[in-house]
Structures are given as structure tokens and as C-alpha cells.
Design a protein around this motif. Structure first.
Motif, PDB file in Angstrom:
ATOM      1  N   MET B  80       0.844  -1.181   0.000  1.00 52.20           N
ATOM      2  CA  MET B  80       0.000   0.000   0.000  1.00 52.20           C
ATOM      3  C   MET B  80       0.886   1.240   0.000  1.00 52.20           C
ATOM      4  O   MET B  80       1.770   1.378   0.838  1.00 52.20           O
ATOM      5  CB  MET B  80      -0.906  -0.028   1.220  1.00 52.20           C
ATOM      6  N   VAL B  81       0.654   2.122  -0.978  1.00 49.94           N
ATOM      7  CA  VAL B  81       1.400   3.382  -1.074  1.00 49.94           C
ATOM      8  C   VAL B  81       0.365   4.488  -0.950  1.00 49.94           C
ATOM      9  O   VAL B  81      -0.430   4.714  -1.853  1.00 49.94           O
ATOM     10  CB  VAL B  81       2.149   3.492  -2.413  1.00 49.94           C
ATOM     11  N   THR B  82       0.355   5.186   0.196  1.00 42.15           N
ATOM     12  CA  THR B  82      -0.799   6.032   0.498  1.00 42.15           C
ATOM     13  C   THR B  82      -0.429   7.225   1.360  1.00 42.15           C
ATOM     14  O   THR B  82       0.604   7.232   2.023  1.00 42.15           O
ATOM     15  CB  THR B  82      -1.880   5.193   1.233  1.00 42.15           C
ATOM     16  N   ALA B  83      -1.298   8.247   1.330  1.00 41.55           N
ATOM     17  CA  ALA B  83      -1.108   9.410   2.199  1.00 41.55           C
ATOM     18  C   ALA B  83      -1.749   9.195   3.568  1.00 41.55           C
ATOM     19  O   ALA B  83      -1.580  10.011   4.470  1.00 41.55           O
ATOM     20  CB  ALA B  83      -1.711  10.646   1.551  1.00 41.55           C
ATOM     21  N   GLU B  84      -2.492   8.094   3.720  1.00 39.76           N
ATOM     22  CA  GLU B  84      -3.177   7.841   5.003  1.00 39.76           C
ATOM     23  C   GLU B  84      -2.124   7.546   6.071  1.00 39.76           C
ATOM     24  O   GLU B  84      -1.398   6.569   5.966  1.00 39.76           O
ATOM     25  CB  GLU B  84      -4.136   6.663   4.871  1.00 39.76           C
ATOM     26  N   ALA B  85      -2.076   8.400   7.099  1.00 40.63           N
ATOM     27  CA  ALA B  85      -0.962   8.306   8.042  1.00 40.63           C
ATOM     28  C   ALA B  85      -1.408   8.186   9.496  1.00 40.63           C
ATOM     29  O   ALA B  85      -0.667   8.511  10.411  1.00 40.63           O
ATOM     30  CB  ALA B  85      -0.055   9.528   7.884  1.00 40.63           C
ATOM     31  N   LYS B  86      -2.643   7.718   9.718  1.00 36.18           N
ATOM     32  CA  LYS B  86      -3.082   7.537  11.103  1.00 36.18           C
ATOM     33  C   LYS B  86      -2.744   6.130  11.569  1.00 36.18           C
ATOM     34  O   LYS B  86      -2.852   5.172  10.803  1.00 36.18           O
ATOM     35  CB  LYS B  86      -4.587   7.771  11.201  1.00 36.18           C
ATOM     36  N   ARG B  87      -2.377   6.034  12.846  1.00 37.07           N
ATOM     37  CA  ARG B  87      -2.000   4.732  13.384  1.00 37.07           C
ATOM     38  C   ARG B  87      -3.121   3.711  13.227  1.00 37.07           C
ATOM     39  O   ARG B  87      -2.876   2.567  12.839  1.00 37.07           O
ATOM     40  CB  ARG B  87      -1.614   4.863  14.864  1.00 37.07           C
ATOM     41  N   ASP B  88      -4.368   4.153  13.506  1.00 38.80           N
ATOM     42  CA  ASP B  88      -5.514   3.238  13.372  1.00 38.80           C
ATOM     43  C   ASP B  88      -5.586   2.660  11.961  1.00 38.80           C
ATOM     44  O   ASP B  88      -5.916   1.501  11.755  1.00 38.80           O
ATOM     45  CB  ASP B  88      -6.849   3.969  13.609  1.00 38.80           C
ATOM     46  N   GLN B  89      -5.299   3.547  10.998  1.00 33.35           N
ATOM     47  CA  GLN B  89      -5.416   3.123   9.599  1.00 33.35           C
ATOM     48  C   GLN B  89      -4.350   2.095   9.241  1.00 33.35           C
ATOM     49  O   GLN B  89      -4.628   1.111   8.563  1.00 33.35           O
ATOM     50  CB  GLN B  89      -5.286   4.347   8.689  1.00 33.35           C
ATOM     51  N   ILE B  90      -3.136   2.346   9.732  1.00 35.26           N
ATOM     52  CA  ILE B  90      -2.041   1.423   9.423  1.00 35.26           C
ATOM     53  C   ILE B  90      -2.316   0.064  10.071  1.00 35.26           C
ATOM     54  O   ILE B  90      -2.117  -0.985   9.455  1.00 35.26           O
ATOM     55  CB  ILE B  90      -0.692   2.018   9.898  1.00 35.26           C
ATOM     56  N   VAL B  91      -2.842   0.119  11.309  1.00 37.77           N
ATOM     57  CA  VAL B  91      -3.197  -1.120  12.004  1.00 37.77           C
ATOM     58  C   VAL B  91      -4.300  -1.854  11.225  1.00 37.77           C
ATOM     59  O   VAL B  91      -4.230  -3.071  11.027  1.00 37.77           O
ATOM     60  CB  VAL B  91      -3.657  -0.824  13.453  1.00 37.77           C
ATOM     61  N   ALA B  92      -5.297  -1.089  10.743  1.00 37.27           N
ATOM     62  CA  ALA B  92      -6.395  -1.705   9.991  1.00 37.27           C
ATOM     63  C   ALA B  92      -5.878  -2.364   8.714  1.00 37.27           C
ATOM     64  O   ALA B  92      -6.308  -3.470   8.355  1.00 37.27           O
ATOM     65  CB  ALA B  92      -7.449  -0.647   9.646  1.00 37.27           C
ATOM     66  N   TYR B 101       3.658  -1.162   3.748  1.00 36.71           N
ATOM     67  CA  TYR B 101       2.904   0.098   3.845  1.00 36.71           C
ATOM     68  C   TYR B 101       3.890   1.244   3.691  1.00 36.71           C
ATOM     69  O   TYR B 101       4.796   1.411   4.503  1.00 36.71           O
ATOM     70  CB  TYR B 101       2.220   0.150   5.213  1.00 36.71           C
ATOM     71  N   VAL B 102       3.711   2.028   2.634  1.00 38.01           N
ATOM     72  CA  VAL B 102       4.589   3.177   2.384  1.00 38.01           C
ATOM     73  C   VAL B 102       3.740   4.437   2.441  1.00 38.01           C
ATOM     74  O   VAL B 102       2.706   4.523   1.776  1.00 38.01           O
ATOM     75  CB  VAL B 102       5.260   3.066   0.995  1.00 38.01           C
ATOM     76  N   VAL B 103       4.153   5.425   3.282  1.00 43.00           N
ATOM     77  CA  VAL B 103       3.396   6.679   3.329  1.00 43.00           C
ATOM     78  C   VAL B 103       3.961   7.685   2.340  1.00 43.00           C
ATOM     79  O   VAL B 103       5.172   7.832   2.203  1.00 43.00           O
ATOM     80  CB  VAL B 103       3.370   7.318   4.745  1.00 43.00           C
ATOM     81  N   LYS B 104       3.045   8.372   1.641  1.00 45.18           N
ATOM     82  CA  LYS B 104       3.430   9.457   0.738  1.00 45.18           C
ATOM     83  C   LYS B 104       3.682  10.711   1.569  1.00 45.18           C
ATOM     84  O   LYS B 104       2.973  10.915   2.543  1.00 45.18           O
ATOM     85  CB  LYS B 104       2.307   9.748  -0.260  1.00 45.18           C
ATOM     86  N   PRO B 105       4.589  11.577   1.178  1.00 42.04           N
ATOM     87  CA  PRO B 105       5.510  11.402   0.053  1.00 42.04           C
ATOM     88  C   PRO B 105       6.628  10.409   0.393  1.00 42.04           C
ATOM     89  O   PRO B 105       7.072  10.368   1.536  1.00 42.04           O
ATOM     90  CB  PRO B 105       6.078  12.812  -0.139  1.00 42.04           C
ATOM     91  N   PHE B 106       7.053   9.639  -0.591  1.00 41.51           N
ATOM     92  CA  PHE B 106       8.052   8.607  -0.339  1.00 41.51           C
ATOM     93  C   PHE B 106       9.231   8.777  -1.292  1.00 41.51           C
ATOM     94  O   PHE B 106       9.158   9.558  -2.241  1.00 41.51           O
ATOM     95  CB  PHE B 106       7.430   7.225  -0.524  1.00 41.51           C
TER      96      PHE B 106
END
Lengths: 260, 124
Positions: B80-92, B101-106
Motif C-alpha cells: 500500500m502506497v498512500t497518504a493515510e498516516a493515522k496509526r488506526d489506519q495502518i493497524v487496519a 505500507y509506504v506513506v506518501k511522500p516517499f
């Protein structure tokens, strides 16, 4: 608009009521029950008069505010409509610039690659020449290669220079989109102020008439449902919050704590 | 190695595609959301899925869930390459079975590192 503020107005009314009440007490102390009862009617009429006056004023002000809000900001041809167009323009401009930049990078990459490859090849041959390992025919070939390489280098670097300055130019969107976004921000602030005025006005109406809204509950922070549905939110502008990761390292730490 | 890149923004698809090409992965296809990606995955022999999260139609998280629920696709590696950067989201995303899981910008280096790691684990 009324020159007297609602607070001052309240003060005037309060004074009137107080003087009536004092008179009433005086009449009662003097045993004039009839006159005291008559003063109750005066009190009633003050209440009615001020109530109607205030409601009249507020209704006018409220009407003005709603009219302001409507005329400029909502519906076809309005500011909000323009904002939509403006933001679409921003998306288009940034996409165009990104694609232009990537086109130029795509065109530049092979040029740099070619120069690099040829240089690597020539270095190997040049080393053999320094080691005196080249036959005369091989040296002539090397000399031709070097000449060709110098030409290629000159051509390619000129092309690269041109493409890099075009990459620079492709960033001009920042100026244009920046201006547009600033305008949109100003408009939003303006609309916000008008809405705040409207809310304040409605609050005065409530205060004067004694209306209470028990049933209005505001949900400021709508949390995603536990478990199943977790919503996408887009980029987090404020990364200082506990619940937001601030870097890829944070993501990696979190995932490894989950056994990844 | 056949890779599907899913993102609603064509510029981001292009960036990921170019980075993958630089890493030696030239066989890539693109989709602009989960709804178009899922049938492509079902009908094509993709080896790897790179997806954004926030997309109209079907989101990347729902796409991931659909992939994991599909008998043939369930072991497909997903990054997943995404701007979603909340802990809950990464856990989900982790709970839904994401492989990376890669957060943008990367950066190119981060993308390479995560892809290498995923294949290390898949093959090892």
C-alpha cells in the motif's frame, strides 16, 4: 442597524423595570394597593414593547445577513461556484505541470544513461591504453571512439541543459495556483465570518425570546466505527497528533510492533 | 513479474511505474480504483499489487479485503502506497493483510526497500 447595542438596550429596559418596581413598592408601603396593581400592567407593556422591538430589529438584521450570504456565495454563478472552478483549475495546472516534468525527465534519462555507458566503456579501453595493451589498430578505434564520445557529450549536455530549464519553467504553476488558493482561502474566511454573525444573531433572538434548543447536539469529532469500517482521510496536515505517524520510520516501527 | 498499479491520480501511477521500471520491473499495468482493478486481478496473472488507499469507487483497503477473500488471489503480495498516516489506519491495513505500507511522500529508496522485503519474505 440599531445604534444601541443589545447589551445597552437591556440596561435601559432594566432601569425602566427597576424604577417601576420601586414605585410599586412605595405604593404598597403607602397602602395604595390599587395603584400598585395598575403598575403591574405598565410592567407587562414594557415587556411586550421591548420584546417586539428587539425581535423586529433582529429579524431585520438576520434578514440582511441571510441576504448577504445568499447573493454572493451560493448557487449558480456565485462565489462558491467560482471556487469550484478555481480549484478545478488548480488540479488541472498541477497535473499538467507534473506530466510535463515527467515527460522531460523521461527524455533526459536515456541521454544521461548513454553518456555514462560510453564513459564507462572508454575508461576501460583507456586503462588498457595506459597499460600499453592496445594494438595500433585498436588505438585508432579508441581515438575514433573518443572523438565520437566528445561529440555525443557536447550534444547530450546541451539537450539536457535545455530540458532542465524546461523542468524549471514547468514549475510556474506554483505562482498561479498559489494566487488562486490564497483567493479561495480569503473567500472561505469571509463566508465563515458571515456565518458566525448569523449564528450570533440567532443567539440574540434566542436570548430575547427565551427559546432553548435542548435537542441540538453537535458531533465535532466523528470517529470512524471501531473494527470494520475505517475511512480514508487523505493527507494529515497536522502530524503532531499522537495518532498520526510523522515518517516512514514510524510506520515501520508500528508494523514491526505488530509482528511485521 | 507482472505488477498492477492502482491509484486514482495518473501522475502518481506514472511516478510509481517509472520507479518500478528503474528497479527492473517493466511489466506493469494500471487501474484508477479498486472497482477497475479487481476484475483485472481476477482475469490476469499478476504477481504483485501496488495500491493507493483513498480512491473513489472502491478504496485500496476494500480492494485488499477483496483480494484476501478471493481463493485464487488471497496470497498475492500487496504493497500500500498512500497518504493515510493515522496509526488506526495502518493497524487496519495490517489486520486486512497488507504486506507493506509506504506513506506518501516517499522516496525511491523506501519503495525499493519495501518491495525487496516483501519478496524476500514471500520467497523465503
Amino acid at each position: 442597524m440599531a445604534q444601541i447595542s443589545p447589551a445597552e438596550n437591556m440596561q435601559v429596559i432594566g432601569d425602566e423595570i427597576r424604577s417601576l418596581a420601586e414605585n410599586m413598592l412605595k405604593e404598597l408601603e403607602n397602602g395604595q394597593l390599587g395603584s400598585a396593581v395598575a403598575l403591574v400592567n405598565d410592567l407587562n407593556s414594557i415587556r411586550d414593547r421591548t420584546l417586539y422591538q428587539e425581535i423586529g430589529k433582529l429579524t431585520r438584521a438576520l434578514h440582511e445577513s441571510i441576504k448577504n450570504l445568499n447573493v454572493d456565495t451560493v448557487g449558480a454563478g456565485s462565489d462558491i461556484e467560482h471556487v469550484n472552478d478555481k480549484l478545478t483549475y488548480v488540479v488541472e495546472m498541477t497535473a499538467k505541470s507534473a506530466n510535463r516534468t515527467m515527460d522531460l525527465v523521461d527524455a533526459s534519462m536515456p541521454l544521461a544513461e548513454e553518456v555514462g555507458q560510453q564513459a564507462t566503456q572508454l575508461s576501460a579501453d583507456w586503462q588498457r591504453f595506459l597499460n600499453k595493451e592496445l594494438k595500433p589498430e585498436e588505438f585508432r578505434q579508441l581515438s575514433r571512439s573518443i572523438q565520437q564520445f566528445l561529440q555525443t557529450s557536447a550534444n547530450h549536455s546541451k539537450q539536457l541543459q535545455g530540458q532542465l530549464s524546461e523542468v524549471m519553467l514547468a514549475q510556474d504553476f506554483q505562482d498561479l495556483t498559489g494566487q488562486v488558493i490564497q483567493k479561495v482561502a480569503v473567500l472561505i474566511r469571509d463566508v465563515e465570518n458571515r456565518l458566525v454573525n448569523l449564528v450570533a444573531m440567532a443567539g440574540h433572538v434566542d436570548a430575547i425570546t427565551g427559546i432553548q434548543h435542548d435537542d441540538i447536539t453537535t458531533t465535532v469529532d466523528a470517529k470512524p466505527l471501531d473494527g470494520g469500517d475505517i475511512a480514508a482521510e487523505g493527507p494529515q496536515i497536522d502530524t503532531s497528533s499522537e495518532n498520526v505517524v510523522s515518517s516512514q520510520d514510524d510506520v515501520d516501527d508500528l508494523l514491526s510492533s505488530l509482528g511485521f | 513479474m507482472k505488477i498492477l498499479i492502482v491509484d486514482d491520480f495518473s501522475t502518481m501511477r506514472r511516478i510509481v511505474k517509472n520507479l518500478l521500471r528503474d528497479l527492473g520491473f517493466t511489466n506493469t499495468q494500471e487501474a484508477d480504483d479498486g472497482t477497475t482493478a479487481l476484475p483485472m486481478l481476477k482475469n490476469g496473472d499478476f504477481d504483485f499489487l501496488v495500491t493507493d488507499w483513498n480512491m473513489p469507487g472502491m478504496t485500496g483497503l476494500d480492494l485488499l479485503k477483496n483480494v484476501r477473500a478471493d481463493e485464487r488471489l488471497k496470497s498475492l503480495p500487496v504493497l500500500m502506497v498512500t497518504a493515510e498516516a493515522k496509526r488506526d489506519q495502518i493497524v487496519a491495513a495490517a489486520q486486512a493483510g497488507v504486506n507493506g505500507y509506504v506513506v506518501k511522500p516517499f522516496t525511491a529508496a523506501v519503495l525499493k526497500e519495501k518491495i525487496d522485503k516483501i519478496f524476500e519474505r514471500v520467497e523465503g
